[in-house]
Design a protein around this motif. Structure first.
Motif: not given
Length: 684
Positions: A235-247
């Protein structure tokens, strides 16, 4: 044998020759016999000294099984504690009635123990509740030396004596075990013979917990904690994306393992507006007051996060965050994130590079063959294992055919130990791997008594034997042999297989002196974490000892131990008692010998990182990052892969049936019972 033992042996030889035999030389068999006798005397002397020296030694005798662990001839045995953890099965708490005083007694006995080092408050509560009362009459035996054990005990009332077999009789050693004493904790890790006999000297009340119960509790809490952490991270959001989306799930798992825990009290400032910082935080328990310009703007609670921009770059804090009460947070430094996963901005932009294809990672394509037992002429025994033996074989009809190793495993013994899946897993993994530095598998066969594996015959002998004879290797030699292991890891880990039993005993030379990894009995395809305790005590990674769940990272820890042992002549965490070994492993400290070069010291420390997520090889770049370490600078990997490099040791091998580099064993295996109830499909 370590350097000290080697020096003792040399002195022993000299004394015998000069003083007792007046210069008359001894033949090889005499020297071997006398050395074996000296080693036994040394072991007995050390053990007796421990037995008679202080409470610490008393506990070591009562708890351990160090010298009782037996493996193959002259080698260290692996240990296994099977853990069938299934997260889909609801956790069932065990609880036995006990008074508040009894709970305090048990908690005080287990808290200092290393096996409970990573337990949390709730974990301790369930473990204490799971202890069951055992009443023992005066003169009764609680533990018998040499028997297998699975219980750990805490004494509530009474007294027990410790006995150790010495010279054919039982000798009382140490001091009595009385109220508050604990013994037998090695049984909580794996099934191993007891090192001493414990006998009640009066009526006693004990509290006991068994291995399966203990490991189930610990595994449940570790898994639940990791699942919670991964849920927070997604759920951590960075730069408009969540870590769940990125990793990926694997990356999130690594990140969760790397989170540090910290605590604050009410009023503590965690970050201050305007200051620079490179840590981000997740609230594990408690509340945080977020203030801007001295005014409260919001409250954050469990599962929420702050300071996340620090993962992108050094962050100038936009607000002040203050603990509202007792607060527990999870935190991570940007440096650790980059080490594990690379640059966060690249991840957000989708620029992360694909995994590098490493030399030797692809299948080499050697020809598979198929035999029947009638095709083979069986020769001498090369080794003996738990379920049978390995024999030298050759093809009857082809005198020019190479010789092979035939691994013969009793079906009855396999079934009685419930290891059918284990054996088939070993066969399937060997069949999948095909590499110049991995023992080649050719085919399987069966009859009503045995399962047979036809394997490559390696006539050069174990690396363990050469290391024992040399005492220690030069860095050049250690670099060569560890490089061979790394090349094999390129393929093994490329297929998500954890090997889990790296040690000199499982590294064998072919006739030309090139090294190959053998024995895939503990190897496993790993998706996420696995929970089986397995490996060789000197080589166990911290996460295995603490039952935290493990993956491929355990092999890089073992590589660090191997490099150290080859170059120092003994493993980095050596002790006679296994629990002392584990205490040293979990201490987070490794003593580097003065003769290690700076680059060797560096790679050793990076491979022996306690936190698996920060361990070299398990960080960004994987095996390739280890191969690129400065200790391997200038090493010709292509020449090694193509066998165009000089080997440190050239074994003496005279022909393809010369087994002189193997120990001698009797060929008679006795009558093996027929087993028709297990008829595995070997064609898959």
């Amino acid at each position: 044998m370590g350097a000290g033992a080697s020096a003792d042996t040399a002195k022993f030889r000299e004394t015998l020759n000069q003083n007792f035999l007046q210069g008359k030389p001894l033949d090889a068999s005499d020297i071997t016999t006398l050395e074996d006798a000296l080693n036994e005397i040394r072991k007995l002397r050390t053990f007796a000294s421990k037995a008679l020296n202080s409470t610490h030694s008393n506990e070591a005798i009562a708890r351990g099984a160090g010298s009782m662990i037996k493996g193959k001839k002259n080698g260290r045995a692996a240990v296994v504690a099977k853990q069938n953890f299934d997260s889909s099965i609801p956790y069932e708490k065990k609880s036995f009635p006990k008074s508040a005083d009894a709970k305090k007694l048990i908690l005080a006995a287990i808290t200092p123990n290393i096996l409970f080092k990573a337990c949390s408050g709730d974990e301790f509560g369930d473990i204490v509740d799971a202890f069951e009362m055992v009443e023992v009459k005066d003169g009764a035996y609680v533990i018998n030396q040499g028997e297998q054990g699975e219980h750990f005990y805490v004494v509530e009332d009474g007294s027990l004596d410790i006995f150790v077999k010495m010279g054919g009789s039982d000798a009382k050693v140490g001091v009595p075990l009385v109220k508050g004493a604990a013994f037998g904790e090695l049984a909580l890790m794996y099934n191993t013979p007891r090192a001493a006999t414990i006998k009640a000297s009066m009526d006693c009340k004990l509290w006991a917990i068994d291995r399966n119960t203990f490991r189930s509790i610990v595994t449940h809490y570790k898994y639940a904690r990791m699942k919670m952490y991964m849920g927070f991270l997604k759920k951590v959001q960075i730069g408009g994306k969540t870590l769940g989306d990125v990793l990926s799930a694997t990356d999130l798992d690594h990140m969760a393992l790397a989170l540090d825990s910290d605590s604050f009290k009410a009023g503590d400032v965690i970050i201050r507006e305007g200051e620079k910082g490179d840590n981000f935080y997740i609230i594990e328990d408690g509340e945080v007051d977020v203030q801007k310009d001295g005014k409260s703007v919001t409250n954050l609670t469990t599962g929420q996060f702050f300071g996340e921009k620090a993962l992108l770059s050094e962050d100038v804090r936009q607000a002040t965050c203050i603990a509202k009460g007792a607060l527990k947070v999870l935190c991570m430094a940007r440096e650790d994130f980059v080490l594990m996963l690379g640059d966060m901005q690249d991840l957000l932009d989708g620029k992360s590079s694909k995994d590098e294809v490493l030399p030797g990672q692809e299948v080499q394509g050697s020809k598979k063959v198929q035999f029947s037992m009638s095709d083979l002429e069986v020769g001498r025994t090369l080794g003996i294992g738990a379920f049978g033996r390995v024999k030298l074989v050759k093809v009857k009809t082809d005198p020019e055919s190479p010789t092979f190793a035939l691994k013969c495993q009793s079906k009855r013994a396999i079934v009685e130990n419930g290891l059918q899946d284990h054996v088939m897993n070993e066969k399937n993994i060997m069949a999948e791997l095909d590499h110049p530095f991995i023992l080649k598998y050719f085919c399987s066969m069966k009859d009503d008594r045995y399962i047979y594996f036809v394997l490559e015959l390696l006539l050069g002998g174990e690396l363990f034997t050469f290391l024992r004879n040399e005492t220690q290797f030069s860095e050049t030699w250690s670099r060569f042999y560890s490089a061979s292991v790394l090349m094999a890891f390129c393929q093994i880990h490329g297929r998500k297989i954890a090997y889990r039993d790296l040690k000199p005993e499982n590294l064998v030379m072919d006739a030309d002196g090139f090294l190959k990894i053998v024995d895939f009995g503990l190897a496993k395809v790993v998706s996420g974490k696995t929970w089986t305790l397995c490996g060789t005590p000197d080589y166990l990674a911290p996460e295995i000892i603490l039952n935290e769940g493990h993956d491929l990272a355990v092999d890089y820890w073992a590589l660090g131990v191997l490099i150290y042992e080859m170059t120092a002549g003994m493993p980095p965490f050596y002790a006679d008692d296994p629990m002392e070994v584990y205490e040293k492993i979990l201490s987070g400290h490794v003593s580097i010998p003065s003769h290690f070069s700076k680059s060797l010291s560096d790679i050793t420390k990076k491979l022996l990182k306690t936190y698996q997520s920060k361990r070299l090889g398990n960080t960004k770049g994987g095996t390739g990052a280890v191969m690129k370490h400065k200790w391997y600078a200038g090493f010709d990997w292509d020449a090694l892969l193509n066998r165009k490099i000089d080997v440190p040791i050239k074994p003496r091998v005279n022909g393809n049936d010369d087994a002189s580099n193997f120990d001698h064993y009797a060929d008679d295996d006795g009558e093996v019972e027929v087993c028709n109830e297990w008829d595995p499909d070997l064609t898959a």
